[in-house]
Design a protein around this motif. Structure first.
Motif, PDB file in Angstrom:
ATOM      1  N   PRO A  60       0.789  -1.242   0.000  1.00  0.00           N
ATOM      2  CA  PRO A  60       0.000   0.000   0.000  1.00  0.00           C
ATOM      3  C   PRO A  60       0.816   1.284   0.000  1.00  0.00           C
ATOM      4  O   PRO A  60       0.370   2.307  -0.525  1.00  0.00           O
ATOM      5  CB  PRO A  60      -0.835  -0.125   1.286  1.00  0.00           C
ATOM      6  CG  PRO A  60      -0.966  -1.596   1.508  1.00  0.00           C
ATOM      7  CD  PRO A  60       0.344  -2.174   1.069  1.00  0.00           C
ATOM      8  N   ARG A  61       2.020   1.237   0.603  1.00  0.00           N
ATOM      9  CA  ARG A  61       2.801   2.464   0.718  1.00  0.00           C
ATOM     10  C   ARG A  61       3.413   2.909  -0.611  1.00  0.00           C
ATOM     11  O   ARG A  61       4.054   3.960  -0.692  1.00  0.00           O
ATOM     12  CB  ARG A  61       3.905   2.282   1.773  1.00  0.00           C
ATOM     13  CG  ARG A  61       4.353   3.597   2.410  1.00  0.00           C
ATOM     14  CD  ARG A  61       5.337   3.354   3.555  1.00  0.00           C
ATOM     15  NE  ARG A  61       4.670   2.772   4.709  1.00  0.00           N
ATOM     16  CZ  ARG A  61       4.868   1.524   5.156  1.00  0.00           C
ATOM     17  NH1 ARG A  61       5.725   0.738   4.542  1.00  0.00           N
ATOM     18  NH2 ARG A  61       4.208   1.077   6.195  1.00  0.00           N
TER      19      ARG A  61
ATOM     20  N   VAL B  31     -12.056  -1.606   0.845  1.00  0.00           N
ATOM     21  CA  VAL B  31     -12.281  -3.009   1.175  1.00  0.00           C
ATOM     22  C   VAL B  31     -13.648  -3.162   1.823  1.00  0.00           C
ATOM     23  O   VAL B  31     -13.977  -2.448   2.783  1.00  0.00           O
ATOM     24  CB  VAL B  31     -11.198  -3.535   2.140  1.00  0.00           C
ATOM     25  CG1 VAL B  31     -11.405  -5.022   2.418  1.00  0.00           C
ATOM     26  CG2 VAL B  31      -9.796  -3.286   1.576  1.00  0.00           C
ATOM     27  N   ASP B  32     -14.454  -4.080   1.294  1.00  0.00           N
ATOM     28  CA  ASP B  32     -15.800  -4.336   1.836  1.00  0.00           C
ATOM     29  C   ASP B  32     -16.627  -3.058   1.950  1.00  0.00           C
ATOM     30  O   ASP B  32     -17.343  -2.848   2.941  1.00  0.00           O
ATOM     31  CB  ASP B  32     -15.700  -5.013   3.213  1.00  0.00           C
ATOM     32  CG  ASP B  32     -15.145  -6.426   3.120  1.00  0.00           C
ATOM     33  OD1 ASP B  32     -15.354  -7.078   2.080  1.00  0.00           O
ATOM     34  OD2 ASP B  32     -14.501  -6.869   4.090  1.00  0.00           O
ATOM     35  N   GLY B  33     -16.516  -2.197   0.953  1.00  0.00           N
ATOM     36  CA  GLY B  33     -17.326  -0.992   0.927  1.00  0.00           C
ATOM     37  C   GLY B  33     -16.804   0.145   1.787  1.00  0.00           C
ATOM     38  O   GLY B  33     -17.451   1.197   1.881  1.00  0.00           O
TER      39      GLY B  33
ATOM     40  N   VAL C 243      -4.496  -5.982   3.952  1.00  0.00           N
ATOM     41  CA  VAL C 243      -4.747  -5.295   2.685  1.00  0.00           C
ATOM     42  C   VAL C 243      -3.616  -5.595   1.709  1.00  0.00           C
ATOM     43  O   VAL C 243      -3.852  -5.967   0.549  1.00  0.00           O
ATOM     44  CB  VAL C 243      -4.860  -3.771   2.910  1.00  0.00           C
ATOM     45  CG1 VAL C 243      -5.044  -3.044   1.575  1.00  0.00           C
ATOM     46  CG2 VAL C 243      -6.000  -3.449   3.866  1.00  0.00           C
ATOM     47  N   ARG C 244      -2.402  -5.470   2.191  1.00  0.00           N
ATOM     48  CA  ARG C 244      -1.208  -5.717   1.371  1.00  0.00           C
ATOM     49  C   ARG C 244      -1.223  -7.112   0.744  1.00  0.00           C
ATOM     50  O   ARG C 244      -0.906  -7.290  -0.434  1.00  0.00           O
ATOM     51  CB  ARG C 244       0.027  -5.562   2.264  1.00  0.00           C
ATOM     52  CG  ARG C 244       1.362  -5.826   1.615  1.00  0.00           C
ATOM     53  CD  ARG C 244       2.430  -6.022   2.687  1.00  0.00           C
ATOM     54  NE  ARG C 244       2.242  -7.290   3.396  1.00  0.00           N
ATOM     55  CZ  ARG C 244       2.861  -7.616   4.526  1.00  0.00           C
ATOM     56  NH1 ARG C 244       3.678  -6.741   5.104  1.00  0.00           N
ATOM     57  NH2 ARG C 244       2.655  -8.789   5.097  1.00  0.00           N
ATOM     58  N   ASP C 245      -1.605  -8.121   1.550  1.00  0.00           N
ATOM     59  CA  ASP C 245      -1.523  -9.508   1.111  1.00  0.00           C
ATOM     60  C   ASP C 245      -2.841 -10.067   0.577  1.00  0.00           C
ATOM     61  O   ASP C 245      -2.957 -11.260   0.306  1.00  0.00           O
ATOM     62  CB  ASP C 245      -1.045 -10.393   2.270  1.00  0.00           C
ATOM     63  CG  ASP C 245       0.315  -9.964   2.798  1.00  0.00           C
ATOM     64  OD1 ASP C 245       1.074  -9.331   2.036  1.00  0.00           O
ATOM     65  OD2 ASP C 245       0.615 -10.246   3.983  1.00  0.00           O
ATOM     66  N   VAL C 246      -3.855  -9.211   0.448  1.00  0.00           N
ATOM     67  CA  VAL C 246      -5.157  -9.597  -0.121  1.00  0.00           C
ATOM     68  C   VAL C 246      -5.728 -10.810   0.627  1.00  0.00           C
ATOM     69  O   VAL C 246      -6.263 -11.747   0.028  1.00  0.00           O
ATOM     70  CB  VAL C 246      -5.048  -9.912  -1.635  1.00  0.00           C
ATOM     71  CG1 VAL C 246      -6.409  -9.739  -2.320  1.00  0.00           C
ATOM     72  CG2 VAL C 246      -4.035  -9.019  -2.315  1.00  0.00           C
ATOM     73  N   ARG C 247      -5.633 -10.772   1.942  1.00  0.00           N
ATOM     74  CA  ARG C 247      -6.085 -11.929   2.714  1.00  0.00           C
ATOM     75  C   ARG C 247      -7.600 -12.084   2.723  1.00  0.00           C
ATOM     76  O   ARG C 247      -8.116 -13.155   3.091  1.00  0.00           O
ATOM     77  CB  ARG C 247      -5.530 -11.856   4.141  1.00  0.00           C
ATOM     78  CG  ARG C 247      -4.024 -12.058   4.192  1.00  0.00           C
ATOM     79  CD  ARG C 247      -3.563 -12.598   5.543  1.00  0.00           C
ATOM     80  NE  ARG C 247      -3.746 -11.663   6.626  1.00  0.00           N
ATOM     81  CZ  ARG C 247      -2.802 -10.806   7.043  1.00  0.00           C
ATOM     82  NH1 ARG C 247      -1.625 -10.773   6.416  1.00  0.00           N
ATOM     83  NH2 ARG C 247      -3.024  -9.999   8.047  1.00  0.00           N
TER      84      ARG C 247
END
Length: 360
Positions: free
Chosen positions: A107-108, A208-210, A250-254
């Motif tokens: 993200p950074r 993410v999720d709205g 968020v970074r790893d799309v978990r």
């Protein structure tokens, strides 16, 4: 094949007759043909100068070891290298060479740039077995062609890295996240763009999720001040909430880890996010999350679906899904770019032995 020195790596590549599959820690299946060559035997920190913000490390060094060495001095890899193991359902150990080879950036990136922007130098072995050095171990160096940037994101098709030199940065004292729930794609991009256009130095912006989320980092007093001011700026978009967020998720799309289906990585202009999201949803059932202020979409869809027919701009890479000739993993290049790519591969790997077929 597990070389334990740069010279041994060069000898192995020089003497192979058939294509080889280059791997770091085995966290991703590169779908390359041939015997596996792993860089895991090339491990260890060669040089670390905290005062100069520079780190030199062998390519097969586990990422966790690199991060531990830096953390002991209050420093970090600012570009937030991704860890795709949960998303891909794999194990293995992420290595710093794998991070550079895939240009893995989190993200950074919207604030500090990608992995390639933090590379100072690289040593690698090309497809003919030649040892090549480019760049250096300091931030100010000019050495002709910028092969450092070329190797980042080449997925091992131009050379096998033996050592990388990186710029590192201090860890922040404090982190704060503001979120606004219940936003559609158009509202979210407006909110994120407003935050990124503000003077408050946002280091992450995701949807993410709205919920649109923006991150602030730095000295504690500064973060507190900027958080309060940014909350006022974002108030017109909805109820602004300050909360703790695990940005590594968020970074790893978990959010897509363990869910059935293929996962795609779609790079677009942030302003194109609403129309792209609408097009993807209009063509079938999908789940979508956004990073990089709307410039990167992660899409979960039915297995075997080619998302490229649904987008009119940007490019899409299939990150998770069965390897088939029907759906290329990497976005097809325009003719002019494809010609340049072919020329580079011919120059650095004339025999076509390094990760053959991985990038076309």
């Amino acid at each position: 094949m597990v070389p334990t020195s740069e010279d041994e790596l060069a000898d192995m590549i020089r003497n192979v007759a058939d294509p080889i599959a280059v791997r770091g820690g085995g966290t991703r299946d590169v779908f390359a043909r041939g015997e596996v060559l792993t860089t895991s035997g090339l491990s260890g920190v060669t040089l670390y100068e905290p005062g100069a913000l520079t780190l030199v490390v062998q390519a097969g060094t586990p990422l966790s070891e690199v991060e531990a060495v830096l953390a002991a001095e209050g420093q970090r890899l600012a570009f937030e290298p991704t860890d795709m193991r949960a998303l891909l359902g794999t194990d293995g150990t992420p290595t710093i060479g794998g991070v550079v080879a895939t240009n893995a950036s989190g993200p950074r990136r919207i604030q500090v740039g990608a992995c390639r922007d933090h590379l100072l130098g690289v040593r690698f072995v090309d497809g003919a077995g030649n040892i090549i050095k480019n760049g250096g171990r300091v931030m100010k160096n000019v050495t002709g062609y910028d092969l450092v940037k070329l190797l980042a994101g080449a997925h091992g098709t131009l050379g096998v890295m033996s050592e990388v030199s990186l710029k590192v940065l201090p860890m922040p004292q404090a982190v704060a996240t503001l979120s606004i729930a219940g936003l559609d794609a158009e509202q979210a991009i407006a909110a994120m763009s407003t935050a990124l256009g503000s003077p408050y130095d946002v280091t992450g912006a995701a949807w993410v999720d709205g919920a649109a989320m923006v991150r602030l980092e730095g000295f504690s007093d500064s973060v507190s001040y900027r958080r309060d001011r940014l909350a006022e700026v974002l108030a017109p978009f909805g109820a602004v909430k300050a909360e703790e967020v695990d940005w590594s998720a968020v970074r790893d799309v978990r959010a897509f880890a363990g869910q059935p289906g293929d996962v795609w990585r779609v790079s677009i202009r942030p302003s194109a996010m609403p129309v792209t999201v609408a097009a993807l949803r209009g063509a079938g059932d999908v789940q979508i999350m956004a990073d990089w202020g709307g410039g990167l979409l992660w899409v979960l869809c039915d297995a075997g679906r080619d998302l490229r027919s649904s987008i009119t701009s940007g490019h899409a890479q299939r990150v998770r899904g069965a390897n088939t000739d029907a759906i290329l993993r990497f976005h097809p290049e325009p003719a002019a770019i494809a010609a340049l790519s072919h020329g580079l591969r011919q120059r650095f790997d004339p025999r076509g032995v390094l990760n053959a077929g991985v990038m076309g």
